[in-house]
Design a protein around this motif. Sequence first.
Motif, short mmCIF file in Angstrom:
data_model
loop_
_atom_site.label_atom_id
_atom_site.label_comp_id
_atom_site.label_asym_id
_atom_site.label_seq_id
_atom_site.Cartn_x
_atom_site.Cartn_y
_atom_site.Cartn_z
N PRO A 27 33.08 -0.87 12.56
CA PRO A 27 32.58 -0.15 13.74
C PRO A 27 33.04 1.30 13.72
N ALA A 28 32.11 2.18 14.02
CA ALA A 28 32.43 3.60 14.04
C ALA A 28 33.19 3.95 15.32
N LYS A 29 34.25 4.72 15.19
CA LYS A 29 34.99 5.16 16.36
C LYS A 29 34.25 6.31 17.02
N PRO A 30 34.25 6.37 18.35
CA PRO A 30 33.55 7.45 19.02
C PRO A 30 34.17 8.80 18.67
N ALA A 31 33.30 9.79 18.46
CA ALA A 31 33.78 11.12 18.15
C ALA A 31 34.48 11.71 19.38
N ALA A 32 35.54 12.45 19.12
CA ALA A 32 36.27 13.07 20.24
C ALA A 32 35.36 14.07 20.95
N ARG A 33 35.37 14.02 22.28
CA ARG A 33 34.55 14.95 23.04
C ARG A 33 35.17 16.34 23.01
N LYS A 34 34.33 17.34 22.82
CA LYS A 34 34.80 18.71 22.91
C LYS A 34 34.59 19.21 24.33
N PRO A 35 35.53 20.01 24.85
CA PRO A 35 35.34 20.55 26.19
C PRO A 35 34.06 21.38 26.26
N ILE A 36 33.40 21.34 27.40
CA ILE A 36 32.21 22.15 27.59
C ILE A 36 32.60 23.43 28.32
N GLY A 37 31.67 24.38 28.37
CA GLY A 37 31.92 25.62 29.09
C GLY A 37 32.69 26.61 28.23
N TRP A 38 33.46 27.45 28.90
CA TRP A 38 34.19 28.50 28.19
C TRP A 38 35.61 28.55 28.75
N GLY A 39 36.32 29.63 28.47
CA GLY A 39 37.71 29.70 28.87
C GLY A 39 38.58 29.00 27.85
N THR A 40 39.84 28.87 28.17
CA THR A 40 40.81 28.29 27.25
C THR A 40 41.23 26.90 27.72
N PRO A 41 40.87 25.85 26.99
CA PRO A 41 41.27 24.49 27.41
C PRO A 41 42.77 24.31 27.24
N PRO A 42 43.31 23.24 27.82
CA PRO A 42 44.76 22.99 27.66
C PRO A 42 45.15 22.94 26.19
N ALA A 43 46.28 23.57 25.88
CA ALA A 43 46.77 23.57 24.51
C ALA A 43 47.26 22.19 24.12
#
Length: 319
Positions: A27-43
Amino acid sequence: MTFGLSFRLAAAMVFLVATTSLFAAEPAKPAARKPIGWGTPPAESQPKLVLWPEGAPGANGTDDEDRPWIWLYPAPADKANGTAVVICPGGGYGGLALGHEGNDVARWWNSLGVSAFVLKYRLAPNYRAPAPMQDVQRALRTVRAKAGEWKIDPHRIGVMGFSAGGHLASTAAVHFDDGLTESAADEQRDPIDAVSCRPDFAVLCYPVVAFGTEWVHGGSQKNLLGPEQDPKLVEFYANHKHVTPRTPPTFLFHTVEDAAVPPENSVLFFTGLRQAKVPVEMHLYEKGRHGVGLASDDAVLSSWSGRLKDWLMVRGLLK
């Protein structure tokens, strides 16, 4: 020679087919979601706390998408005033704008001496209602349960949300309890469950609110409730209909030009608050698209955060 070569080729083909089938069966593992929008996501180094270390209720697995958590942004010690806020980024219940509606906003709260907690809640299509509501309620309970440890006033814990995150924040503002009750004989009771999940104030920024009306953001409603759209659930999550005198004081911000989530969503919630005699302040700007966050690139629209600061001061939340 010909026979031997043909045999080796046939054997190689059998091995290749068998190996391919073996790999295809995994079974394929779900791909990690990337944050949408802009700005700086949590480090990556930003501290976080998993809300249910032993697994969230109704979890489908143990991957990151199955584990709601909060990123911790404690107020600077020389500015801390004891107020705290749980932030719900938007994303239509199908993504999370962790930059301009999460990390960037948490830093703004820190500048006011307020501790902030950015919520990563569960999303469609893997999760529907009530999972996101459970996640924000658990976040509020957790912050209140750890108030002493984190130097927070347990009576000054608010919730904030943007767009669909605003719907989630408004859900927390109208659907809450003073602590879940269980049998006294249950030795496995989670002590956090006994803590109230009622927010002490709410900040709703261009929120989705009006489920079941012409003004709703259809994508958010579908992602949260699924394709069946059970009328009872639509009614339950039409949060403007569930305001009571116990709904916390609320600040609303919206733009009239918002074509994705029309300002009527805020107006309906404002009306409900007025009818219930709940303190409320609303700011409608004529110009401005949906999803602006702090609107730092707009000299006029960016003033909304100043109005929020004023409101917090009037309510005594920045002392």
